[in-house]
Design a protein around this motif. Structure first.
Motif, PDB file in Angstrom:
ATOM      1  N   ARG B 114     -36.688  12.094  -8.906  1.00 36.18           N
ATOM      2  CA  ARG B 114     -37.867  11.575  -8.451  1.00 36.18           C
ATOM      3  C   ARG B 114     -38.117  12.497  -6.524  1.00 36.18           C
ATOM      4  NH1 ARG B 114     -37.416   6.710  -7.703  1.00 36.18           N
ATOM      5  NH2 ARG B 114     -38.323   6.251  -9.632  1.00 36.18           N
ATOM      6  N   VAL B 116     -40.120  12.101  -2.956  1.00 36.85           N
ATOM      7  CA  VAL B 116     -40.685  11.206  -2.214  1.00 36.85           C
ATOM      8  C   VAL B 116     -40.967  12.172  -0.941  1.00 36.85           C
ATOM      9  CG1 VAL B 116     -41.047   9.236  -0.709  1.00 36.85           C
ATOM     10  CG2 VAL B 116     -39.873   9.262  -3.768  1.00 36.85           C
ATOM     11  N   MET B 133     -47.599  13.084  -0.076  1.00 29.53           N
ATOM     12  CA  MET B 133     -48.043  13.169  -1.620  1.00 29.53           C
ATOM     13  C   MET B 133     -48.015  14.864  -1.750  1.00 29.53           C
ATOM     14  SD  MET B 133     -48.668  11.309  -4.304  1.00 29.53           S
ATOM     15  CE  MET B 133     -48.117  12.134  -5.761  1.00 29.53           C
ATOM     16  N   ARG B 134     -48.440  15.143  -1.103  1.00 28.15           N
ATOM     17  CA  ARG B 134     -48.282  16.813  -0.888  1.00 28.15           C
ATOM     18  C   ARG B 134     -47.275  17.353  -0.352  1.00 28.15           C
ATOM     19  NH1 ARG B 134     -51.879  18.657   3.275  1.00 28.15           N
ATOM     20  NH2 ARG B 134     -52.247  16.723   4.035  1.00 28.15           N
ATOM     21  N   THR B 137     -45.451  17.313  -3.931  1.00 33.92           N
ATOM     22  CA  THR B 137     -46.225  18.080  -4.534  1.00 33.92           C
ATOM     23  C   THR B 137     -45.962  19.472  -4.939  1.00 33.92           C
ATOM     24  OG1 THR B 137     -47.764  16.387  -5.593  1.00 33.92           O
ATOM     25  CG2 THR B 137     -48.023  19.090  -6.075  1.00 33.92           C
ATOM     26  N   LYS B 140     -42.401  19.764  -6.101  1.00 28.78           N
ATOM     27  CA  LYS B 140     -41.994  19.676  -7.602  1.00 28.78           C
ATOM     28  C   LYS B 140     -42.379  21.430  -7.549  1.00 28.78           C
ATOM     29  CE  LYS B 140     -44.299  17.502 -11.154  1.00 28.78           C
ATOM     30  NZ  LYS B 140     -44.855  16.493 -12.631  1.00 28.78           N
ATOM     31  N   ILE B 153     -40.103  16.323 -13.720  1.00 27.84           N
ATOM     32  CA  ILE B 153     -40.172  15.758 -11.883  1.00 27.84           C
ATOM     33  C   ILE B 153     -41.480  14.628 -12.010  1.00 27.84           C
ATOM     34  CG2 ILE B 153     -39.990  16.246  -9.913  1.00 27.84           C
ATOM     35  CD1 ILE B 153     -39.448  19.740 -10.813  1.00 27.84           C
ATOM     36  N   GLU B 154     -40.391  13.682 -11.440  1.00 26.70           N
ATOM     37  CA  GLU B 154     -42.024  12.740 -10.671  1.00 26.70           C
ATOM     38  C   GLU B 154     -41.891  12.689  -9.674  1.00 26.70           C
ATOM     39  OE1 GLU B 154     -40.481   9.034 -13.736  1.00 26.70           O
ATOM     40  OE2 GLU B 154     -41.000   8.990 -11.718  1.00 26.70           O
ATOM     41  N   THR B 155     -43.753  12.103  -8.856  1.00 29.34           N
ATOM     42  CA  THR B 155     -43.491  12.562  -7.320  1.00 29.34           C
ATOM     43  C   THR B 155     -44.276  11.380  -7.144  1.00 29.34           C
ATOM     44  OG1 THR B 155     -45.730  13.507  -8.063  1.00 29.34           O
ATOM     45  CG2 THR B 155     -44.117  14.826  -7.060  1.00 29.34           C
ATOM     46  N   ALA B 156     -43.856  10.898  -5.565  1.00 30.60           N
ATOM     47  CA  ALA B 156     -44.661  10.003  -5.107  1.00 30.60           C
ATOM     48  C   ALA B 156     -44.952   9.891  -3.485  1.00 30.60           C
ATOM     49  CB  ALA B 156     -43.732   8.929  -5.110  1.00 30.60           C
ATOM     50  N   SER B 157     -45.569   9.291  -2.696  1.00 32.59           N
ATOM     51  CA  SER B 157     -45.478   9.099  -1.178  1.00 32.59           C
ATOM     52  C   SER B 157     -45.177   8.150  -0.873  1.00 32.59           C
ATOM     53  CB  SER B 157     -46.571  10.344  -0.624  1.00 32.59           C
ATOM     54  OG  SER B 157     -47.141   9.745   0.249  1.00 32.59           O
ATOM     55  N   LEU B 158     -44.697   8.059   0.655  1.00 34.72           N
ATOM     56  CA  LEU B 158     -44.569   6.599   1.462  1.00 34.72           C
ATOM     57  C   LEU B 158     -45.076   6.724   2.786  1.00 34.72           C
ATOM     58  CD1 LEU B 158     -41.126   5.767   0.161  1.00 34.72           C
ATOM     59  CD2 LEU B 158     -43.318   4.543   0.004  1.00 34.72           C
ATOM     60  N   GLU B 182     -34.541  12.291  -5.282  1.00 42.73           N
ATOM     61  CA  GLU B 182     -33.612  10.956  -5.703  1.00 42.73           C
ATOM     62  C   GLU B 182     -33.547  11.130  -7.850  1.00 42.73           C
ATOM     63  OE1 GLU B 182     -35.051   6.776  -6.055  1.00 42.73           O
ATOM     64  OE2 GLU B 182     -33.872   6.181  -7.614  1.00 42.73           O
TER      65      GLU B 182
END
Lengths: 435, 194
Positions: B114, B116, B133-134, B137, B140, B153-158, B182
């Motif tokens: 993942r 982030v 998020m960009r 991505t 990725k 591959i997962e993506t996320a934004s904080l 991670e």
């Protein structure tokens, strides 16, 4: 002036038979001071007098009227005691030049309000109001409703006392009354809550909740605490910056994913029927929607020109056009628009010369004016009167919420917390309903 | 007993004694002095035990070495990348890092990760969610171009919500503009890429 104010104080005390405090004991160094302020513009003078047991109510109303920025307050001296007999209207009209005098007396069912227009001698309001007189807790809102009734009758302007502000603090959504009292946690989840928004009837709030590497939009009922998740905002990515339509039956939010961040509309009455309003995909981010009060148009932030700018479109996504980016000072990015309730202005913030300032764009003139000047000021939200704004500011150190009167420039600090207060959202007026 | 009988008994006894043949005195044949007793079974058992211990020691060393190598690979996979202000493009200085992650993922087909994306506190709070998020991505896509299947591959934004350094300084902001990695599967058995 101070000498004259003291004479007034002596006169008031004498006329109300408060012999315990003879005028001779009042000296220039006495700490008691009448709160009359002389400001540019027409601001009618007003005094609020209260009968026995209504001192808390009087003080809350005095402060509400002060915060409305529409009056010159003649504060009732604390040592004067409660109103026991008829108010000497002639005194206030001729000696102080006041325009209004409000009398509050205990009554069956609440409080009797008598609002006197001094020049004419006419009673503008006379009636009993169901008011919680303790001045503590949720019942305070009933006093704020009374304040707004006085404000409307005495100034012609909408009051802001009977309202609350949502904001993010310590990863949760909190609410606070417009006078800074009744701080309470609202959001019930375990993630990081942000971007709160009021439903138009004040019964629900929406916010983004970052949790387990997802960021759904949650709608929470303020009475029951029940929560719903907006369709298509779960899973990967996030749902951000939700806003209810003026009728409360629809919502627009930004959905961010690997395909970009675009605006979507959802039917929140049926929790279905998600429709894309923008389609920039990977080319631009579109966020922070805000409806016009008639619900026909939406302003939002877009990065399609490169630097973030404010755009306006029809509520169905048609006719997307940028506000003039050269309107107003600075050439930095423009963020976080909020449409005024009267429909005539949009407030937003812009990066200017290393700082960040709140600007107000006027549709009538096509010009944008900075209403803050120093420090970092962002995320403005209009009060129900379309005159006051709450925003996040670094003035005074830290990051707290401040309220600005856009007409006079007067400012007051709303929060004083042990951490940043962010992303404020001012509620609709609760006058007429007491949530 | 009568006297005559006693005499007869005595004579009988005497006769018996005299009737025995005198046994020859046997002198034992002298033997070589005796040393310790050799128990071959014990020796064999001890040897086996030593061999077993050596085998175990060897296995433990190998396991420790493998764990150290696994930990090193985990560290390589967890190494952050950083971004320029308001940008999501991969810095040239981080390309080798990402290429290395791709190598590790190719060598370990069970690994899923993942990414982030994070942002510093400038820009609006909500804009930074999109920016994060960009960034995720972008990282990725770099890995996908290196041949890693997108589904791994997962993506996320904080956004700006979880800063490494809350200070309002250039150095803190630079640290906070980052992509974190991670491993969410396959981290228990990792082999070094050839």
């Amino acid at each position: 002036m101070r000498k004259g104010a003291l004479r007034l104080l002596a006169g008031i005390l004498a006329l109300h038979g408060v012999a315990a405090l003879p005028a001779a004991r009042l000296q220039a160094q006495d700490p008691i001071q009448l709160g009359i302020r002389y400001q540019p513009g027409v601001r009618p003078g007003i005094v609020v007098a209260a009968g026995a047991g209504l001192d808390s109510v009087r003080k809350i109303i005095e402060r509400d009227l002060q915060f409305s920025d529409r009056f010159e307050l003649a504060y009732w001296p604390d040592g004067a005691g409660p109103l026991t007999g008829p108010l000497n209207l002639q005194l206030y009209r001729e000696t102080l030049g006041l325009t209004w005098a409000a009398e509050l007396r205990p009554a069956v069912g609440g409080v009797e309000l008598l609002l006197n227009h001094l020049p004419s001698g006419a009673a503008r309001i006379r009636g009993v109001r169901g008011v919680e007189t303790s001045g503590i807790g949720p019942g305070r809102m009933s006093i704020h409703v009374l304040s707004d009734e006085i404000t409307l009758a005495a100034s012609g302007g909408k009051g802001i006392a009977a309202s609350r502000i949502l904001f993010q603090y310590s990863d949760a959504i909190w609410s606070i009354d417009s006078d800074g009292a009744n701080l309470a946690r609202v959001s019930r989840g375990t993630g990081i809550a942000m971007s709160p928004a009021w439903a138009p009837d004040g019964s629900r709030v929406a916010y983004t909740e970052l949790r387990d590497f997802s960021g759904p939009v949650v709608i929470q009922n303020l009475t029951s605490g029940a929560r719903q998740t907006v369709p298509t905002t779960t899973g990967s990515g996030f749902g951000g910056t939700p806003v209810f339509s003026p009728r409360g039956d629809e919502m627009i939010f930004a959905r961010g994913s690997e395909q970009g961040t675009d605006l979507f509309r959802v039917d929140v009455a049926r929790m279905c029927c998600v429709l894309a309003l923008t389609a920039s995909g990977r080319l631009a981010d579109n966020m922070n929607p805000t409806y016009s009060p008639d619900g026909r148009r939406v302003a939002f932030m877009s990065t399609r020109p490169g630097r973030p700018q404010i755009y306006v479109m029809d509520a169905d996504g048609a006719n997307q056009q940028a506000l003039d980016p050269s309107a107003g000072p600075g050439t930095g990015g423009s963020f976080a628009p909020d449409w005024s309730p009267d429909g005539e202005r949009i407030a937003f913030h812009r990066d200017i010369a290393g700082g960040r300032q709140v600007l107000v764009y006027e549709f009538g003139t096509g010009r944008a004016t900075a209403v803050t000047g120093t420090g970092r000021n962002e995320d403005p939200s209009w009060a129900p009167d379309s005159r006051h704004l709450v925003f996040r500011s670094s003035r005074g150190g830290g990051s707290q919420l401040w309220v600005l009167d856009s007409e006079t420039g007067a400012m007051r600090q709303l929060t004083n917390l042990n951490g940043p207060a962010r992303m404020p959202s001012w509620s609709p007026s609760f006058s007429g309903t007491t949530p | 007993m009568s006297r005559s009988l006693s005499v007869l008994l005595g004579l009988a006894i005497l006769a018996t004694a005299c009737g025995k043949k005198e046994e020859p005195v046997v002198t034992p044949t002298p033997t070589a002095p005796q040393g310790p007793v050799v128990n071959q079974d014990s020796i064999d058992a001890a040897n086996r035990a030593r061999a077993e211990q050596a085998r175990r020691d060897s296995l433990a060393r190998a396991a420790a070495a493998a764990e150290a190598e696994r930990a090193a690979l985990v560290n390589e996979m967890a190494t952050m990348i950083h971004f320029d202000y308001d940008q999501s493009a991969i810095r040239s200085s981080d390309m080798a890092l990402l290429a290395r992650k791709a190598d590790i993922m190719r060598a370990n087909p069970n690994v899923r990760i993942r990414v982030v994306g994070h942002a510093d506190e400038r820009g609006s709070d909500e804009y930074n969610l999109a920016l994060g998020m960009r960034r995720a991505t972008s990282a990725k896509e770099y890995l996908v171009r290196q041949g890693i299947a997108a589904g791994r591959i997962e993506t996320a934004s904080l956004g700006e919500e979880v800063p490494l350094d809350p200070a309002a300084t250039e150095s803190a902001w630079a640290m906070n503009r980052r992509g974190e990695f991670e491993m969410i599967a396959g981290a228990q058995t990792l082999v070094r890429p050839q």
